[in-house]
Design a protein around this motif. Sequence first.
Motif, PDB file in Angstrom:
ATOM      1  N   PHE B 108       0.826  -1.206   0.000  1.00 51.57           N
ATOM      2  CA  PHE B 108       0.000   0.000   0.000  1.00 51.57           C
ATOM      3  C   PHE B 108       0.861   1.258   0.000  1.00 51.57           C
ATOM      4  CE2 PHE B 108      -2.406   3.288   2.292  1.00 51.57           C
ATOM      5  CZ  PHE B 108      -3.556   3.340   1.513  1.00 51.57           C
ATOM      6  N   THR B 109       1.870   1.266   0.866  1.00 57.84           N
ATOM      7  CA  THR B 109       2.737   2.429   1.008  1.00 57.84           C
ATOM      8  C   THR B 109       3.517   2.706  -0.270  1.00 57.84           C
ATOM      9  OG1 THR B 109       2.994   1.747   3.300  1.00 57.84           O
ATOM     10  CG2 THR B 109       4.472   3.458   2.497  1.00 57.84           C
ATOM     11  N   PRO B 119       0.159   8.072   2.070  1.00 57.91           N
ATOM     12  CA  PRO B 119      -0.521   6.908   2.645  1.00 57.91           C
ATOM     13  C   PRO B 119      -0.492   6.924   4.164  1.00 57.91           C
ATOM     14  CG  PRO B 119       1.701   6.304   2.001  1.00 57.91           C
ATOM     15  CD  PRO B 119       1.560   7.771   1.696  1.00 57.91           C
ATOM     16  N   VAL B 121      -1.839   4.297   7.642  1.00 59.85           N
ATOM     17  CA  VAL B 121      -2.555   3.138   8.143  1.00 59.85           C
ATOM     18  C   VAL B 121      -2.982   3.457   9.569  1.00 59.85           C
ATOM     19  CG1 VAL B 121      -2.526   0.677   8.593  1.00 59.85           C
ATOM     20  CG2 VAL B 121      -1.218   1.597   6.696  1.00 59.85           C
ATOM     21  N   TYR B 152      -6.980   1.948   5.815  1.00 56.28           N
ATOM     22  CA  TYR B 152      -6.007   2.619   4.964  1.00 56.28           C
ATOM     23  C   TYR B 152      -6.554   3.966   4.502  1.00 56.28           C
ATOM     24  CZ  TYR B 152      -3.817  -1.970   4.624  1.00 56.28           C
ATOM     25  OH  TYR B 152      -3.211  -3.161   4.912  1.00 56.28           O
TER      26      TYR B 152
END
Lengths: 261, 261
Positions: B108-109, B119, B121, B152
Amino acid sequence: MALPSGLLGALDPTSDRAVFRQIADQIREAIDKGRFKEGAKLPSEAELVEHFGVSRMTVRNSISQLQGEGLVSSEHGKGVFVRPRPPVRRLASDRFARRHREQGKAAFTVEAEAAGSRPEVDSLEVKEERASQDISARLGSVRKVLSRRRRYLLDGRPVEFATSYLPLDLARGTQIAEPNPGPGGIYARLEELGRHLDHFDEEVQARMPSQEETKTLRLAAGVPVIHLVRTAYDSEGRAVEVCDTVMAADAYVLAYQLPAN
Amino acid sequence: MALPSGLLGALDPTSDRAVFRQIADQIREAIDKGRFKEGAKLPSEAELVEHFGVSRMTVRNSISQLQGEGLVSSEHGKGVFVRPRPPVRRLASDRFARRHREQGKAAFTVEAEAAGSRPEVDSLEVKEERASQDISARLGSVRKVLSRRRRYLLDGRPVEFATSYLPLDLARGTQIAEPNPGPGGIYARLEELGRHLDHFDEEVQARMPSQEETKTLRLAAGVPVIHLVRTAYDSEGRAVEVCDTVMAADAYVLAYQLPAN
DNA sequence: GACGCCTAGTCGTCTAGATGAGTTCCACCA
DNA sequence: TGGTGGAACTCATCTAGACGACTAGGCGTC
């Protein structure tokens, strides 16, 4: 006229939450807890008005809230009903595998019959046209395309409609340009034309339907659509077909297998 | 107070179509044709009341229609705005490939930063709990699981939340049970534990969000969610993780590659 | 300049009522 | 027997108005 007690609770006049939201909450909870079953009729607007001691518009506001969530649907002259969950069709990621195609029947038909449903294909339309910018880009700068448009129904309910686009110079004059493309569908014909299929790319998005989509798929309020664009590539990496599909989201679950390496 | 002429047409009093639908049609058309651009403010309710010569509730009904379609969103005290289409994140089917994991950073990052977004979390929660029936079945009759829950965000906007479930006897006492599972994430840890990952199964559905999902993802009206359930299998065919993900549908496009044979 | 207050404009919620239109069912009549 | 009309119930649409709450900008005070 009075509501069976225990079905729905009371409002909290001290709450900040708007009255129509509280009523929606009550009904939602009753559905979740099974006090209203799938397909069951909700109390009429008049009964809810009496039960909660509010005006009719407030009750209607609550119900329209629940409709937007896809929980209930109203039928003029009959009542408001808990929306039944239709059986979903599972689309496996190997559904276009050659081994299935070799059976000779269309994937949709085979699958539907196996699940005990009555499949239909509808409003088939084959045309030659100019490619839109998006389709052209996906097919690799193709100008003119053959388009094949059709709608799929299960037990009389429309569940999906799709348009395939193929480069015109590839498809023209072949059986692909006929309404009935023959056993195994257009993918079988493509392979007979020497375009050995290598893989498909699929792009999946979800959104609310347009007016036209609502009509074509006869969608209830609160049902999104899945928009799927599939591109088929031959073994030389050339795109040979783009299929643009819009599906009723409540009728499908898509299944994919991803490699881990 | 009067509306710029040409922006919106007039009603057809002879039409069967309900007035509020005609008004919604007018506005929808104006948006489609670009007369109202993304993010632009619609005429106020009072202006629409005057322009169409109807009561305020009728105008509000039209607008709520368009909200349900995800076309506009209203902001208390400010106005009604054409909903801007947020940038979508593309999830490729190779996003869990080992070669990416070996970089050591969370998928994701990496992806978000590559796309120029910030980003985050959030609300990470690690628990031991009893498996639900569904999770138990997917993991192969496992009773107790370790669950890892997180949300996220991209540029401060929540886009997805997910819960991973792993068999407790596999994960307990390992770094998987820590809030930070270390470089490469839990999949890297699983491989270190000798569970060589073989493939993933993903099931994709779309539906309207629940109340809680609307809150967690701060969803506007008329935005569906994509519900994705991924099961990871090791090379011996054992399910080692189930990840249940709910995504804001307007923030994602999922991309898959399917083999043709 | 910073702060708080006021005001005009905006959408949010709720009421009370009128009329229309689709559905169902039953009593009545031929 | 069979059909027809109507009553009663349902949701759909629309009106007119009241009050509440949030936003933005102007303006005065400190």
